[in-house]
Design a protein around this motif. Structure first.
Motif, PDB file in Angstrom:
ATOM      1  N   SER A  48       0.834  -1.204   0.000  1.00 32.26           N
ATOM      2  CA  SER A  48       0.000   0.000   0.000  1.00 32.26           C
ATOM      3  C   SER A  48       0.867   1.252   0.000  1.00 32.26           C
ATOM      4  O   SER A  48       0.534   2.253  -0.656  1.00 32.26           O
ATOM      5  N   ARG A  49       1.988   1.217   0.722  1.00 27.14           N
ATOM      6  CA  ARG A  49       2.889   2.365   0.734  1.00 27.14           C
ATOM      7  C   ARG A  49       3.530   2.573  -0.633  1.00 27.14           C
ATOM      8  O   ARG A  49       3.695   3.718  -1.083  1.00 27.14           O
ATOM      9  N   ARG A  50       3.866   1.507  -1.319  1.00 28.13           N
ATOM     10  CA  ARG A  50       4.433   1.638  -2.664  1.00 28.13           C
ATOM     11  C   ARG A  50       3.407   2.231  -3.621  1.00 28.13           C
ATOM     12  O   ARG A  50       3.740   3.085  -4.452  1.00 28.13           O
ATOM     13  N   THR A  51       2.164   1.778  -3.507  1.00 31.32           N
ATOM     14  CA  THR A  51       1.109   2.318  -4.376  1.00 31.32           C
ATOM     15  C   THR A  51       0.909   3.804  -4.117  1.00 31.32           C
ATOM     16  O   THR A  51       0.799   4.610  -5.055  1.00 31.32           O
ATOM     17  N   LEU A  52       0.850   4.189  -2.843  1.00 34.77           N
ATOM     18  CA  LEU A  52       0.687   5.597  -2.498  1.00 34.77           C
ATOM     19  C   LEU A  52       1.878   6.414  -2.979  1.00 34.77           C
ATOM     20  O   LEU A  52       1.713   7.549  -3.442  1.00 34.77           O
ATOM     21  N   ALA A  53       3.083   5.843  -2.878  1.00 36.33           N
ATOM     22  CA  ALA A  53       4.278   6.557  -3.323  1.00 36.33           C
ATOM     23  C   ALA A  53       4.221   6.821  -4.826  1.00 36.33           C
ATOM     24  O   ALA A  53       4.539   7.926  -5.286  1.00 36.33           O
ATOM     25  N   VAL A  54       3.815   5.814  -5.600  1.00 35.63           N
ATOM     26  CA  VAL A  54       3.711   5.981  -7.055  1.00 35.63           C
ATOM     27  C   VAL A  54       2.673   7.046  -7.397  1.00 35.63           C
ATOM     28  O   VAL A  54       2.905   7.917  -8.248  1.00 35.63           O
ATOM     29  N   LEU A  55       1.512   6.992  -6.731  1.00 32.82           N
ATOM     30  CA  LEU A  55       0.460   7.973  -6.997  1.00 32.82           C
ATOM     31  C   LEU A  55       0.910   9.388  -6.617  1.00 32.82           C
ATOM     32  O   LEU A  55       0.648  10.350  -7.347  1.00 32.82           O
ATOM     33  N   ASP A  56       1.580   9.496  -5.484  1.00 35.54           N
ATOM     34  CA  ASP A  56       2.018  10.800  -5.001  1.00 35.54           C
ATOM     35  C   ASP A  56       3.055  11.406  -5.932  1.00 35.54           C
ATOM     36  O   ASP A  56       2.945  12.576  -6.348  1.00 35.54           O
ATOM     37  N   PRO A  94      14.572  13.550  10.708  1.00 36.39           N
ATOM     38  CA  PRO A  94      15.560  13.324  11.770  1.00 36.39           C
ATOM     39  C   PRO A  94      14.999  12.578  12.977  1.00 36.39           C
ATOM     40  O   PRO A  94      15.771  11.989  13.752  1.00 36.39           O
ATOM     41  N   ARG A  95      13.683  12.599  13.142  1.00 40.47           N
ATOM     42  CA  ARG A  95      13.074  11.885  14.268  1.00 40.47           C
ATOM     43  C   ARG A  95      12.800  10.414  13.942  1.00 40.47           C
ATOM     44  O   ARG A  95      12.268   9.685  14.774  1.00 40.47           O
ATOM     45  N   GLY A  96      13.125   9.997  12.724  1.00 39.08           N
ATOM     46  CA  GLY A  96      12.869   8.624  12.325  1.00 39.08           C
ATOM     47  C   GLY A  96      11.452   8.384  11.863  1.00 39.08           C
ATOM     48  O   GLY A  96      10.986   7.236  11.850  1.00 39.08           O
ATOM     49  N   THR A  97      10.759   9.443  11.472  1.00 43.57           N
ATOM     50  CA  THR A  97       9.371   9.316  11.033  1.00 43.57           C
ATOM     51  C   THR A  97       9.299   8.781   9.607  1.00 43.57           C
ATOM     52  O   THR A  97       9.993   9.277   8.718  1.00 43.57           O
ATOM     53  N   ALA A  98       8.475   7.754   9.390  1.00 45.17           N
ATOM     54  CA  ALA A  98       8.275   7.224   8.046  1.00 45.17           C
ATOM     55  C   ALA A  98       7.643   8.280   7.155  1.00 45.17           C
ATOM     56  O   ALA A  98       6.871   9.129   7.624  1.00 45.17           O
ATOM     57  N   TYR A  99       7.976   8.244   5.867  1.00 46.37           N
ATOM     58  CA  TYR A  99       7.439   9.274   4.975  1.00 46.37           C
ATOM     59  C   TYR A  99       5.920   9.140   4.877  1.00 46.37           C
ATOM     60  O   TYR A  99       5.394   8.056   4.617  1.00 46.37           O
ATOM     61  N   PRO A 100       5.182  10.224   5.066  1.00 43.43           N
ATOM     62  CA  PRO A 100       3.710  10.171   5.077  1.00 43.43           C
ATOM     63  C   PRO A 100       3.117  10.241   3.671  1.00 43.43           C
ATOM     64  O   PRO A 100       2.581  11.271   3.244  1.00 43.43           O
ATOM     65  N   TRP A 101       3.171   9.146   2.938  1.00 46.46           N
ATOM     66  CA  TRP A 101       2.747   9.159   1.542  1.00 46.46           C
ATOM     67  C   TRP A 101       1.270   9.528   1.395  1.00 46.46           C
ATOM     68  O   TRP A 101       0.901  10.290   0.487  1.00 46.46           O
ATOM     69  N   LEU A 102       0.419   8.990   2.249  1.00 45.47           N
ATOM     70  CA  LEU A 102      -1.008   9.283   2.131  1.00 45.47           C
ATOM     71  C   LEU A 102      -1.292  10.755   2.413  1.00 45.47           C
ATOM     72  O   LEU A 102      -1.992  11.428   1.645  1.00 45.47           O
ATOM     73  N   GLY A 103      -0.765  11.263   3.519  1.00 47.41           N
ATOM     74  CA  GLY A 103      -0.981  12.658   3.847  1.00 47.41           C
ATOM     75  C   GLY A 103      -0.450  13.581   2.758  1.00 47.41           C
ATOM     76  O   GLY A 103      -1.097  14.571   2.387  1.00 47.41           O
ATOM     77  N   ASP A 104       0.717  13.256   2.211  1.00 43.61           N
ATOM     78  CA  ASP A 104       1.299  14.079   1.153  1.00 43.61           C
ATOM     79  C   ASP A 104       0.447  14.040  -0.113  1.00 43.61           C
ATOM     80  O   ASP A 104       0.235  15.069  -0.767  1.00 43.61           O
ATOM     81  N   LEU A 105      -0.053  12.857  -0.471  1.00 46.23           N
ATOM     82  CA  LEU A 105      -0.902  12.740  -1.659  1.00 46.23           C
ATOM     83  C   LEU A 105      -2.171  13.569  -1.517  1.00 46.23           C
ATOM     84  O   LEU A 105      -2.581  14.270  -2.454  1.00 46.23           O
ATOM     85  N   LEU A 106      -2.795  13.516  -0.346  1.00 44.96           N
ATOM     86  CA  LEU A 106      -4.018  14.287  -0.122  1.00 44.96           C
ATOM     87  C   LEU A 106      -3.759  15.793  -0.198  1.00 44.96           C
ATOM     88  O   LEU A 106      -4.607  16.556  -0.671  1.00 44.96           O
ATOM     89  N   ILE A 107      -2.600  16.234   0.250  1.00 42.03           N
ATOM     90  CA  ILE A 107      -2.245  17.651   0.174  1.00 42.03           C
ATOM     91  C   ILE A 107      -1.899  18.050  -1.258  1.00 42.03           C
ATOM     92  O   ILE A 107      -2.146  19.189  -1.685  1.00 42.03           O
ATOM     93  N   THR A 108      -1.355  17.130  -2.037  1.00 46.51           N
ATOM     94  CA  THR A 108      -0.937  17.420  -3.414  1.00 46.51           C
ATOM     95  C   THR A 108      -2.107  17.474  -4.384  1.00 46.51           C
ATOM     96  O   THR A 108      -2.131  18.313  -5.299  1.00 46.51           O
ATOM     97  N   LEU A 109      -3.091  16.602  -4.217  1.00 45.60           N
ATOM     98  CA  LEU A 109      -4.168  16.470  -5.199  1.00 45.60           C
ATOM     99  C   LEU A 109      -4.932  17.762  -5.493  1.00 45.60           C
ATOM    100  O   LEU A 109      -5.248  18.025  -6.664  1.00 45.60           O
TER     101      LEU A 109
END
Length: 223
Positions: free
Chosen positions: A11-19, A71-86
């Motif tokens: 699911s993260r790969r799919t979101l990354a491709v879409l984003d 720097p805090r070790g947070t995973a990249y927020p692909w879903l949140g980024d996609l929703l902000i980009t659309l």
């Protein structure tokens, strides 16, 4: 430092491709519109402002992640980024296909849908998945109307005050603010409902993460 996982790998790969695809398409459309304003149907619609503001809007999450959250070790927020980009992409596509000027309800729909997407992205990024409905509603209504007002102010300064739309700007602005607020509320409700169904599992980048599931807790080493 190992980044925590947030959702399944597929699911993260799919979101990354879409984003990434959405961002790339946005850049291409804006480049075409800058070179050929008539082709992009953006002549007289503050193309210079859009050419700067839209890429920045789509880049805000990557920039914040690189500067603050990575720097805090947070995973990249692909879903949140996609929703902000659309929303930046859909607005550009709407102009590219001349839908704002040829479909009477399209502008209203854009204000409702795009503020729903923006607010959903903001809630996904800033609230844990187990947040109460009251907290989600508060966050949505704090973000949505404020950003809608900021957009209308920017739109007025950028091109409305010099266009033929000035005559109807007051009525149109009130309608846009109302639809943006409603969209923000619905966007927050959608995130709340989907989080409760475990359809959305991406952890927020601020505040506390969602508690681990039963399966995740069972896999943790005993202390």
């Amino acid at each position: 430092m190992t980044s925590p996982k947030s959702g399944s790998g597929s699911s993260r790969r799919t979101l990354a491709v879409l984003d990434i695809g959405a961002k790339a398409l946005l850049v291409v459309l804006l480049l075409v519109a800058v070179a050929y304003p008539d082709l992009g149907n953006l002549r007289g619609k503050a193309m210079g402002f859009r050419a700067v503001a839209y890429p920045l809007g789509a880049a805000i999450v990557p920039l914040l992640w690189w500067w603050l959250w990575r720097p805090r070790g947070t995973a990249y927020p692909w879903l949140g980024d996609l929703l902000i980009t659309l929303p930046w992409l859909t607005d550009t596509l709407g102009n590219r296909f001349d839908l704002f000027d040829t479909v009477w309800w399209f502008d209203d729909w854009m204000h409702f849908m795009n503020w729903g997407l923006l607010t959903a992205g903001f809630v996904v990024l800033t609230l844990p998945r187990d947040a109460a409905l009251s907290a989600v509603t508060e966050r949505a209504l704090a973000f949505g109307p404020v950003t809608a007002v900021a957009w209308e102010a920017g739109e007025y300064v950028a091109f409305v005050r010099h266009s033929s739309e000035l005559v109807t700007a007051y009525t149109d602005t009130l309608g846009d603010l109302t639809l943006g607020t409603l969209g923000a509320y619905v966007g927050g409700l959608c995130v709340y409902a989907l989080s409760r169904r475990r359809t959305i599992v991406e952890d927020p980048v601020t505040g506390r993460p969602s508690p681990p599931s039963v399966a995740q807790r069972s896999s943790l080493p005993a202390r």
